[in-house]
Write an enzyme that holds these catalytic residues in place. Structure first.
Site, PDB file in Angstrom:
ATOM      1  N   ILE A 207       4.862  -1.026   3.013  1.00  0.00           N
ATOM      2  CA  ILE A 207       4.576   0.304   2.713  1.00  0.00           C
ATOM      3  C   ILE A 207       5.341   0.889   1.302  1.00  0.00           C
ATOM      4  O   ILE A 207       6.425   0.718   1.319  1.00  0.00           O
ATOM      5  CB  ILE A 207       4.812   1.290   3.692  1.00  0.00           C
ATOM      6  CG1 ILE A 207       4.123   0.346   5.087  1.00  0.00           C
ATOM      7  CG2 ILE A 207       4.682   2.481   3.586  1.00  0.00           C
ATOM      8  CD1 ILE A 207       2.586   0.436   5.106  1.00  0.00           C
ATOM      9  N   LYS A 208       4.764   1.194   0.306  1.00  0.00           N
ATOM     10  CA  LYS A 208       5.368   1.645  -0.994  1.00  0.00           C
ATOM     11  C   LYS A 208       5.699   3.100  -0.706  1.00  0.00           C
ATOM     12  O   LYS A 208       5.170   4.070  -0.421  1.00  0.00           O
ATOM     13  CB  LYS A 208       4.550   1.659  -2.060  1.00  0.00           C
ATOM     14  CG  LYS A 208       4.208   0.241  -2.546  1.00  0.00           C
ATOM     15  CD  LYS A 208       3.322   0.061  -3.707  1.00  0.00           C
ATOM     16  CE  LYS A 208       3.808   0.382  -5.076  1.00  0.00           C
ATOM     17  NZ  LYS A 208       3.282  -0.076  -6.040  1.00  0.00           N
ATOM     18  N   ILE A 209       6.976   3.308  -0.872  1.00  0.00           N
ATOM     19  CA  ILE A 209       7.588   4.898  -0.777  1.00  0.00           C
ATOM     20  C   ILE A 209       8.516   4.920  -2.248  1.00  0.00           C
ATOM     21  O   ILE A 209       9.025   4.117  -2.636  1.00  0.00           O
ATOM     22  CB  ILE A 209       8.733   4.833   0.174  1.00  0.00           C
ATOM     23  CG1 ILE A 209       7.792   4.670   1.599  1.00  0.00           C
ATOM     24  CG2 ILE A 209       9.551   6.104   0.139  1.00  0.00           C
ATOM     25  CD1 ILE A 209       8.878   4.429   2.972  1.00  0.00           C
TER      26      ILE A 209
ATOM     27  N   ILE B 179       0.946  -1.163   0.018  1.00  0.00           N
ATOM     28  CA  ILE B 179      -0.058   0.048   0.036  1.00  0.00           C
ATOM     29  C   ILE B 179       0.817   1.234   0.037  1.00  0.00           C
ATOM     30  O   ILE B 179       1.756   1.135   0.771  1.00  0.00           O
ATOM     31  CB  ILE B 179      -1.164   0.124   1.277  1.00  0.00           C
ATOM     32  CG1 ILE B 179      -1.923   1.208   0.972  1.00  0.00           C
ATOM     33  CG2 ILE B 179      -0.188  -0.099   2.547  1.00  0.00           C
ATOM     34  CD1 ILE B 179      -3.073   1.185   2.091  1.00  0.00           C
TER      35      ILE B 179
END
Length: 368
Positions: free
Chosen positions: A138-140, A107
């Protein structure tokens, strides 16, 4: 006879689905793809959620949120974290069976924060705690502001999917950020064996941009290089991955229990209809990688993909030659990758703003 997706998995490639919607979850479709197509993870992005929320599977929740007085951002946060949590639960057996390597759902932090390190870190923490499942990423984005956020978030024991990587130079910075994050996590007392990460290297978008420039150049040499850049660039990324994770620094961490940050091939749907529809799957087979596919590409691979084993590590010399020839033909590859990063962020921001409008309108409609 095994299926092509089984063969791909046996070759060391994890198949992740680049799509998620509530309908996939509630209909049993996601579970079916896990069972029949060897899907072992899911990635999402603002564009995917914008498309999902344009449907009607969210009407009841939107109505409830409207009654509670939620604004669009609050509603998006609730809806998307609910979907990711439910998908993570469906994938939990895969997570357990692979000791946490697969069974992951990604996400993304808001793309509006792509150039704000501190805000990215804060929202990554918020998403991690809201979903509250160990098998998420967690998408960064791998922007200049995103790179230090990657280190800070990993240092807190949070698993990360680094997205929007186009250049080898930025990928090297991402690997360094990963190693620094794991070093800090270890110093902070976290169990580093439970922290996982993938680095999402985009493929087809590279060909789209480079082929446009080659067509403008118009020489015979330029024509011969059509649709070769994306695969060459990705293969060189894997070469860099092998080199960096063979370093003393990386080996010290893996000896202490750390996992490596796996390369993930993203943007693997073919944009040019003249190309084979499984091109960015069959030509990027290498052990310890992930290929996240739109459903159309997944089904094409299952139906007629020809998996011949590792198609990456024996082709490094050819990949270097392609990049060299592009430069000689007049393609500024550094400019290509910077343009793609800028456009990638902007596309996700546009999708995010479209999502905000869709949800704002839906909340207003439900409140009437």
């Amino acid at each position: 006879m095994s299926t092509p997706t089984e063969q791909l998995t046996a070759a060391g490639v994890s198949i992740w689905l680049d799509d998620l919607s509530r309908g996939r979850i509630t209909s049993g479709n996601l579970a079916e793809l896990i069972r029949t197509r060897n899907v072992s993870g899911v990635t999402t992005n603002p564009t995917i959620f914008a498309a999902a929320l344009a449907g009607h599977g969210y009407d009841d929740q939107v109505s409830e949120l409207a009654k509670s007085g939620a604004n669009a951002d609050d509603a998006i946060f609730r809806i998307t974290t609910d979907d990711v949590r439910d998908a993570a639960d469906i994938l939990r057996p895969v997570y357990d069976a692979t000791n946490g390597v697969d069974g992951r759902v990604s996400i993304e932090v808001s793309p509006d924060l792509a150039h704000d390190t501190d805000a990215t870190i804060a929202q990554a923490q918020q998403l991690w705690h809201a979903v509250d499942r160990p098998n998420i990423h967690i998408k960064i984005p791998a922007t200049k502001a995103g790179v230090p956020a990657i280190t800070a978030v990993l240092a807190q024991g949070i698993s990360v999917n680094v997205t929007l990587i186009f250049s080898l130079e930025r990928y090297a910075a991402v690997i360094d950020a990963f190693l620094a994050g794991i070093e800090q996590a270890k110093a902070n007392g976290h169990d580093i064996s439970g922290i996982h990460s993938v680095a999402s290297f985009f493929v087809s978008r590279v060909d789209t941009e480079v082929d446009k420039r080659l067509a403008a150049i118009g020489t015979d040499e330029a024509a011969q290089l059509k649709s070769k850049a994306g695969i060459a660039n990705a293969r060189l990324a894997y070469e860099l991955f092998e080199k960096e994770f063979a370093s003393d620094r990386a080996k010290a961490l893996t000896a202490a229990g750390a996992t490596v940050q796996r390369p993930l091939w993203a943007s693997t749907g073919v944009k040019d209809p003249s190309l084979p529809d499984t091109l960015y799957v069959t030509e990027l087979v290498a052990p310890g990688t992930v290929n996240t596919m739109p459903e159309k590409t997944l089904e094409a691979t299952f139906d007629h993909g020809v998996i011949t084993g590792d198609t990456v590590t024996s082709n490094y010399a050819d990949a270097h030659a392609v990049i060299d020839r592009l430069g000689q033909a007049g393609v500024d590859f550094a400019d290509v990758t910077q343009v793609l990063e800028d456009e990638g962020v902007e596309k996700f921001i546009d999708s995010w703003h479209g999502l905000q409008k869709t949800v704002t309108d839906a909340l207003a409609g439900a409140a009437r």
